[in-house]
Design a protein around this motif. Structure first.
Motif: not given
Length: 186
Positions: A32-37, A84-91, A96-99
């Motif tokens: 999920x974090x990777x999808x968001x990145x 940690x699902x939601x936190x992975x998404x937010x992180x 992803x935004x910064x990079x």
């Protein structure tokens, strides 16, 4: 806090939860974090690195598929998602935004750093679960080749002595290790 190699497989399991259950939960959150990145990077890449948009689209499709595979395995097991699902998404959105704003080199360096850590953990997970939880091993084995492809394609984009790799690699590597470590314990 030691979050070095091998430490992520020690987990605080809930009653009735197996190591395979926890690995599926943590890896689902990570996907999920990777999808968001990749979603955030893709949005900014339209302006900062238009030559990477097609590649990011392919990576994003893979990560969505991986997230769906882990979710299907969690459903089959009757397990919910990791805390940690939601936190992975937010992180993931923040990273992803910064990079994405930073452009091509930062996008590629981020993928290399994350995938290097993820690949190592997935290989450790497979080794720990072989003969114990074959459905988890099959799910991980399906995913690992595409994660390796993301790493290799992004590594080929990086110059041998790029500033982004020197800057991003340690931060993203330690952050990814920490997220996995915490996920295994939440």
């Amino acid at each position: 806090m030691d979050i070095g190699p091998g430490m992520a497989l020690t987990a605080r399991l809930k009653s009735g939860e197996t190591l395979g259950d926890r690995v599926m939960k943590v890896d689902h959150a990570g996907e999920h974090g990777a999808v968001c990145i990749y979603s955030a990077q893709r949005w900014f890449a339209r302006w900062r690195a238009p030559d990477m948009v097609d590649e990011l689209d392919a990576f994003l499709a893979h990560e969505r598929s991986h997230r769906a595979l882990f979710f299907a395995e969690l459903q089959r097991r009757g397990r919910g998602r990791c805390r940690s699902y939601v936190w992975c998404g937010i992180g993931g959105l923040m990273l992803g935004t910064i990079t994405g704003i930073a452009g091509r080199g930062a996008i590629a360096a981020t993928t290399v750093a994350i995938e290097r850590v993820v690949l190592r953990h997935m290989r450790e997970q497979i080794a720990a679960l072989e003969g114990v939880d074959e459905p988890a091993v099959r799910t991980l084995t399906i995913i690992i080749a595409e994660e390796q492809e993301h790493h290799d394609l992004s590594a080929a984009r990086l110059p041998s002595s790029g500033v982004w790799q020197r800057l991003i690699d340690p931060i993203v590597s330690v952050s990814t290790e920490a997220v996995i470590w915490l996920g295994m314990r939440l």
